[in-house]
Scaffold this motif. Structure first.
Motif, PDB file in Angstrom:
ATOM      1  N   GLY A 263      -5.411   2.321  -5.451  1.00 25.06           N
ATOM      2  CA  GLY A 263      -6.115   1.122  -5.909  1.00 25.06           C
ATOM      3  C   GLY A 263      -7.543   1.445  -6.301  1.00 25.06           C
ATOM      4  O   GLY A 263      -8.063   0.961  -7.315  1.00 25.06           O
TER       5      GLY A 263
ATOM      6  N   SER B 160      -7.497   3.444  -9.468  1.00 25.46           N
ATOM      7  CA  SER B 160      -7.107   2.568 -10.568  1.00 25.46           C
ATOM      8  C   SER B 160      -8.306   1.738 -11.042  1.00 25.46           C
ATOM      9  O   SER B 160      -8.502   1.535 -12.241  1.00 25.46           O
ATOM     10  CB  SER B 160      -5.975   1.669 -10.087  1.00 25.46           C
ATOM     11  OG  SER B 160      -5.541   0.849 -11.098  1.00 25.46           O
TER      12      SER B 160
ATOM     13  N   ARG C 255      -0.581   0.221 -12.130  1.00 27.03           N
ATOM     14  CA  ARG C 255      -0.187  -1.194 -12.207  1.00 27.03           C
ATOM     15  C   ARG C 255       1.322  -1.328 -12.393  1.00 27.03           C
ATOM     16  O   ARG C 255       1.960  -2.212 -11.814  1.00 27.03           O
ATOM     17  CB  ARG C 255      -0.947  -1.881 -13.331  1.00 27.03           C
ATOM     18  CG  ARG C 255      -2.420  -2.065 -12.943  1.00 27.03           C
ATOM     19  CD  ARG C 255      -3.284  -2.437 -14.100  1.00 27.03           C
ATOM     20  NE  ARG C 255      -3.014  -3.789 -14.573  1.00 27.03           N
ATOM     21  CZ  ARG C 255      -3.605  -4.330 -15.638  1.00 27.03           C
ATOM     22  NH1 ARG C 255      -4.472  -3.633 -16.338  1.00 27.03           N
ATOM     23  NH2 ARG C 255      -3.331  -5.550 -16.016  1.00 27.03           N
TER      24      ARG C 255
ATOM     25  N   SER D 101       2.920  -0.769  -9.187  1.00 19.52           N
ATOM     26  CA  SER D 101       2.775  -1.931  -8.308  1.00 19.52           C
ATOM     27  C   SER D 101       3.768  -3.029  -8.668  1.00 19.52           C
ATOM     28  O   SER D 101       4.391  -3.635  -7.793  1.00 19.52           O
ATOM     29  CB  SER D 101       1.360  -2.489  -8.417  1.00 19.52           C
ATOM     30  OG  SER D 101       0.437  -1.518  -8.052  1.00 19.52           O
TER      31      SER D 101
ATOM     32  N   GLN E 126       6.748  -4.344  -6.215  1.00 25.08           N
ATOM     33  CA  GLN E 126       6.817  -5.711  -5.689  1.00 25.08           C
ATOM     34  C   GLN E 126       8.017  -6.479  -6.219  1.00 25.08           C
ATOM     35  O   GLN E 126       8.364  -7.521  -5.684  1.00 25.08           O
ATOM     36  CB  GLN E 126       5.513  -6.444  -6.013  1.00 25.08           C
ATOM     37  CG  GLN E 126       4.349  -5.860  -5.210  1.00 25.08           C
ATOM     38  CD  GLN E 126       3.168  -6.787  -5.084  1.00 25.08           C
ATOM     39  OE1 GLN E 126       2.596  -7.192  -6.082  1.00 25.08           O
ATOM     40  NE2 GLN E 126       2.790  -7.120  -3.857  1.00 25.08           N
TER      41      GLN E 126
ATOM     42  N   THR F  94      -2.243  -1.657  -3.331  1.00 20.66           N
ATOM     43  CA  THR F  94      -2.831  -1.074  -4.545  1.00 20.66           C
ATOM     44  C   THR F  94      -3.451  -2.168  -5.413  1.00 20.66           C
ATOM     45  O   THR F  94      -4.594  -2.054  -5.874  1.00 20.66           O
ATOM     46  CB  THR F  94      -1.748  -0.316  -5.355  1.00 20.66           C
ATOM     47  OG1 THR F  94      -1.159   0.663  -4.508  1.00 20.66           O
ATOM     48  CG2 THR F  94      -2.348   0.370  -6.571  1.00 20.66           C
ATOM     49  N   ARG F  95      -2.707  -3.220  -5.630  1.00 17.79           N
ATOM     50  CA  ARG F  95      -3.208  -4.328  -6.474  1.00 17.79           C
ATOM     51  C   ARG F  95      -4.439  -4.977  -5.843  1.00 17.79           C
ATOM     52  O   ARG F  95      -5.433  -5.250  -6.516  1.00 17.79           O
ATOM     53  CB  ARG F  95      -2.113  -5.379  -6.636  1.00 17.79           C
ATOM     54  CG  ARG F  95      -1.040  -4.975  -7.641  1.00 17.79           C
ATOM     55  CD  ARG F  95       0.163  -5.865  -7.512  1.00 17.79           C
ATOM     56  NE  ARG F  95      -0.143  -7.235  -7.919  1.00 17.79           N
ATOM     57  CZ  ARG F  95       0.126  -7.734  -9.115  1.00 17.79           C
ATOM     58  NH1 ARG F  95       0.696  -6.967 -10.024  1.00 17.79           N
ATOM     59  NH2 ARG F  95      -0.161  -8.966  -9.408  1.00 17.79           N
TER      60      ARG F  95
ATOM     61  N   ARG G 164      -7.389  -2.642  -5.910  1.00 20.55           N
ATOM     62  CA  ARG G 164      -7.922  -2.505  -7.269  1.00 20.55           C
ATOM     63  C   ARG G 164      -8.815  -3.691  -7.615  1.00 20.55           C
ATOM     64  O   ARG G 164      -9.953  -3.522  -8.070  1.00 20.55           O
ATOM     65  CB  ARG G 164      -6.751  -2.407  -8.258  1.00 20.55           C
ATOM     66  CG  ARG G 164      -7.174  -2.257  -9.705  1.00 20.55           C
ATOM     67  CD  ARG G 164      -5.962  -2.200 -10.628  1.00 20.55           C
ATOM     68  NE  ARG G 164      -6.381  -2.115 -12.022  1.00 20.55           N
ATOM     69  CZ  ARG G 164      -6.707  -3.153 -12.756  1.00 20.55           C
ATOM     70  NH1 ARG G 164      -6.659  -4.371 -12.237  1.00 20.55           N
ATOM     71  NH2 ARG G 164      -7.098  -3.004 -14.008  1.00 20.55           N
ATOM     72  N   SER G 165      -8.285  -4.888  -7.390  1.00 13.60           N
ATOM     73  CA  SER G 165      -9.064  -6.062  -7.786  1.00 13.60           C
ATOM     74  C   SER G 165     -10.322  -6.192  -6.919  1.00 13.60           C
ATOM     75  O   SER G 165     -11.398  -6.533  -7.411  1.00 13.60           O
ATOM     76  CB  SER G 165      -8.213  -7.324  -7.707  1.00 13.60           C
ATOM     77  OG  SER G 165      -7.767  -7.489  -6.390  1.00 13.60           O
TER      78      SER G 165
END
Lengths: 310, 566
Positions: free
Chosen positions: A116, A119, A132, A135, A139, A188-189, A192-193
């Motif tokens: 993440g 990324s 991404r 991810s 999911q 990871t998502r 990242r955000s």
């Protein structure tokens, strides 16, 4: 702070209490357990005798209190399938599930956080796009499908790893990956955000202006601050790892609580089902509590809020 | 192993805050590496050789002689505890087991068993010595299976055998006992043979010393395998008993590993994690593609259509059902025949059962071996009913139901017999084609057991694969007497054949009576409608050699006679 901890503890106990009623009541809501345990053709007399024997003819609250009094003293009843104490069955399977959940959690942290972070740092590059995609796949792919695919590829075709069972490290790899992929994707998502937001912050810009190396900026400032939301997700992740084991353990013949639950459902062994679900609920609540307390410890703003509120 | 090495390779400088994480990971790795590697290692290791057998479950996981007798528990129970009479896999003749010899008086009312005097019991869990097996131990074990709470289907047969009086078991000396029977019974050896679910002999001293619970968790017997360990829901391990009086196993250990999922079972076989397991027919080609050997054990069960309410001379009898019509029995017979000729047995055998089955003419063949085929059961004239839907419709009209009728059927998974639900689906479809509309109700086997024991089968027909239970027809069919809680139907007038067979000391003459009985069943198309005798498919890994199995037994058995691959 003490009051905050106390409130959280009370909330946890209330949650556990409510969940225990829901779990215990589920049998009643879906109908008289006698109907689930005996065939519809069983005579009225046999049914009544069975209800009497099992105590199903007592008021709900009496049955519940009786059950919970047992649970609090470690007695969760006996398995209908083999007569063994439910607590003993669960205790026997818990280490295997914990091992798998812990391995999955470590894998999630070891892969999800760096991925993440990377990324976000390489935003818009092929690496970011790949992470991404990874991810999204993680999911959206069903756990059992991932598990079967991994078995076919790494065990049957390549012969690198065993297809299932519990033994040494080699036996842990495929189920841990299967169980972790979904949570790795989530972490990871989230990482990242969260890292993207942190990268835009004034203190990160200031750190760069000060001339700190990129490694130091990312490691000291971005990672530390962006990790807090991930930490919150950690409770859910760990609880998911426990409950997600139901499918993974079935695919990989892993002798944990998840398989115990599936076997119990097949055998209509409702004391075991009840006990297992209750344990899963307890894990959720306990992990949520631990994460709250950890968050309080790590986040100075929250600590200050808690202190001022007190 | 590669991944383990790669994973631990590559020094990484850890900062203090990640040290804890690293320590936890290391602990996990070390603990994981320390476990049993769990691999099936039959015949290819320098250390102890373990035969790993995949099983769907181990039943109740209770190994007491009066509970651990279901198909799931039997591999452990009968591995550890032996029976009095062995069965030769080739000839299927009774040969000495724990009993050196057995003989009856002239009218078969007294049976004398002479036991071997050189058979020691296994040591207990802490190495305790329980001495040699004696007649008292056999009497004690027989008493266990005759308990009221015994799950053994034929426990009632034992009670009847000695008139429910343990005093009728006379201990003559340490190694001789005599049964005094209230009525002639020529089939007593069948009640002690290894072909069937009979008395497993345990140590009385051990039971009395450790108590029932402990003795059920850790059985002590005289068998070729000694109980070693058990992990609930996971596996049971037995070790070879050195210098066993009959056959010391070639493998050092046998492990029964529980793998409920069939696909997982196949993957375990393909990767040599387990050495053998029974697989459903549809997965067998995948195993064969991988080069695995398949052993087909024939006649492990007979698929028949059972007719609800068939309890003659009892309160449960349903005289009005279309297939009975007690006030006009010929019409009832016509309906039964209609159902019989509506079934395309050839299609079922060839398509659903992959040719690994035999069409049958009569229901409930009583044994997998000696009388498994149609000719053996009902004689040379046996003709499998020809599939003829047109004739079925005519017969329905003759039976008073020209437009067919509605019935329900119960279907449930039968452990070890995955083909059962497919046959039921085929039956439903074939009967619908001639106007018999069958509504299917899915249930689990315990529910079926309850329904059967409550005799609550009125208005219901169902397909069931009946597993062989005994070599002796009289022994087999005594499971259909009203005294048997698990009876799918009552024999009614056919029960007289059982008395005749029990009283007949000559084996060939008894088989003659059995054939008369079989012919009568074929003539009346009752009490059930036979479809096919099915087999089970055992997939063997590369390290497993020959297996002297007994035809008709669906579960793993005779494991001491499984040889490593040469």
């Amino acid at each position: 702070v003490g009051r905050f901890v106390f409130v959280r503890l009370v909330q946890a106990f209330v949650s556990l209490f409510v969940l225990s009623i829901v779990v215990f009541g589920a049998n009643q809501i879906v109908g008289d357990p006698t109907n689930a345990l005996l065939p519809p053709t069983t005579s009225f007399e046999t049914r009544e005798a069975f209800r009497e024997e099992m105590g199903f003819n007592r008021p709900f609250i009496v049955q519940y209190l009786d059950y919970m009094a047992g649970v609090l003293t470690g007695d969760m009843g006996e398995s209908l399938a083999n007569g063994r104490p439910v607590a003993e069955l669960i205790a026997g399977r818990l280490p295997a599930t914990m091992e798998l959940a812990l391995a999955s959690a470590l894998l999630t942290l070891a892969v999800g956080i760096p991925l993440g972070l990377l990324s976000s740092y390489r935003r818009g590059t092929w690496l970011d796009q790949s992470a991404r995609l990874f991810s999204v796949l993680g999911q959206s792919a069903p756990t059992f499908w991932v598990g079967i695919l991994l078995v076919l590829l790494f065990a049957v075709q390549l012969g690198w790893l065993p297809p299932g069972g519990r033994g040494g490290l080699a036996y842990l790899i495929l189920p841990a990956i299967t169980l972790a992929w979904n949570t790795v994707a989530g972490v990871t998502r989230l990482m990242r955000s969260s890292a993207l937001e942190t990268l835009e912050s004034d203190y990160v810009r200031f750190a760069r202006v000060k001339g700190l190396s990129e490694g130091s900026v990312m490691g000291k400032h971005v990672l530390r601050n962006a990790s807090l939301p991930v930490m919150t997700y950690g409770g859910v992740m760990m609880a998911n790892a426990m409950t997600g084991s139901v499918v993974t353990e079935a695919v990989f013949v892993w002798p944990g609580i998840g398989r115990l639950l599936i076997d119990a459902i097949s055998a209509r062994d409702y004391p075991v089902v009840q006990g297992t679900v209750l344990i899963f609920c307890a894990f959720f609540v306990v992990f949520a509590l631990l994460i709250d307390l950890l968050y309080l410890y790590l986040n100075p703003r929250l600590r200050a809020e808690a202190t001022s509120a007190a | 192993v590669h991944i383990l090495r790669n994973g631990t390779r590559g020094p990484r400088r850890r900062r203090p805050k990640t040290a804890l994480l690293g320590a936890v990971a290391l602990t996990l790795v070390v603990s994981a590496c320390g476990g049993d590697d769990g691999e099936g290692d039959a015949g290819n290791q320098d250390g102890p050789t373990t035969l790993v057998v995949g099983v769907a479950d181990l039943g109740t996981e209770n190994w007491s002689p009066y509970i651990g007798l279901g198909a799931g528990e039997r591999p452990v129970t009968y591995g550890v505890m032996e029976r009095l009479i062995q069965t030769d896999p080739e000839t299927r003749e009774y040969v000495p087991g724990l009993a050196e010899s057995w003989e009856s008086n002239e009218d078969s009312t007294e049976w004398t068993f002479t036991l071997r005097d050189d058979v020691p019991f296994h040591p207990g869990p802490d190495g305790q010595d329980y001495g040699m097996m004696t007649a008292e131990d056999v009497k004690f074990s027989l008493g266990l299976v005759m308990r009221d709470d015994s799950v053994l289907g034929r426990s009632d047969a034992y009670r009847q055998m000695i008139d429910n009086d343990m005093d009728n078991i006379e201990i003559v000396d340490d190694h001789t006992f005599r049964l005094h029977l209230p009525a002639p019974n020529a089939i007593v050896p069948s009640l002690f043979s290894s072909t069937t679910n009979t008395v497993p002999v345990t140590s009385q001293a051990y039971w009395e010393e450790v108590g029932e619970d402990a003795a059920s968790d850790y059985p002590v017997g005289t068998g070729p395998w000694k109980f070693d360990s058990f992990q609930p829901g996971t596996s049971a391990t037995l070790t070879a008993f050195e210098d066993h009086w009959r056959k010391t196993p070639d493998f050092d250990e046998i492990q029964y590993r529980i793998i409920p999922d069939e696909s997982a079972m196949l993957a375990q076989l393909q990767t040599n994690e387990i050495d053998m397991a029974a697989l459903p027919l549809e997965l067998v080609p995948d195993a064969e593609e991988q080069g695995l050997r398949v052993v087909s054990v024939p006649n492990v069960g007979v698929s028949s259509i059972y007719l609800g309410g068939w309890y003659p001379d009892s309160e449960f009898y349903d005289p009005d059902s279309p297939w009975i019509q007690a006030d006009n029995p010929e019409r009832g017979r016509a309906i039964r025949e209609a159902m019989s000729v509506a079934i395309d047995r050839t299609a079922i055998v060839e398509s659903l059962l992959g040719g690994q089955a035999e069409e049958v003419v009569a229901p409930v063949h009583f044994v997998g071996g000696i009388m498994a085929t149609n000719e053996e059961w009902v004689g040379d004239g046996a003709q499998v009913p020809e599939f003829d839907p047109e004739r079925a419709r005519e017969l329905l009209a003759e039976g008073g139901y020209p437009d067919g009728f509605d019935v329900t059927t119960t279907t449930f998974p039968q452990p070890g017999l995955p083909q059962a639900s497919d046959i039921t689906a085929a039956m439903v479809s074939m009967l619908a084609d001639v106007g018999i509309n069958v509504e299917t109700r899915q249930m689990q086997e315990p529910e079926y057991d309850e329904m059967r024991e409550a005799r609550a089968t009125s208005g219901n027909i169902w397909q069931y694969i009946q597993q062989p239970l005994a070599d002796e027809p009289a022994d087999r069919f005594s499971a259909f007497l009203p005294s048997d809680a698990g009876a799918e139907f009552f024999l009614g007038p056919l029960a007289e054949y059982i008395d005749r067979m029990r009283a007949e000391p000559d084996y060939e003459a008894r088989m003659g009576i059995a054939r008369e009985m079989g012919q009568e069943m074929v003539d009346c198309v009752c009490p059930a409608i036979g479809i096919a005798a099915v087999s089970s498919q055992w997939v063997m890994g590369p390290d497993v050699g020959d297996w002297q199995y007994l035809e008709g037994l669906p579960e793993i058995h005779n494991t001491e006679y499984i040889a490593p691959a040469s």
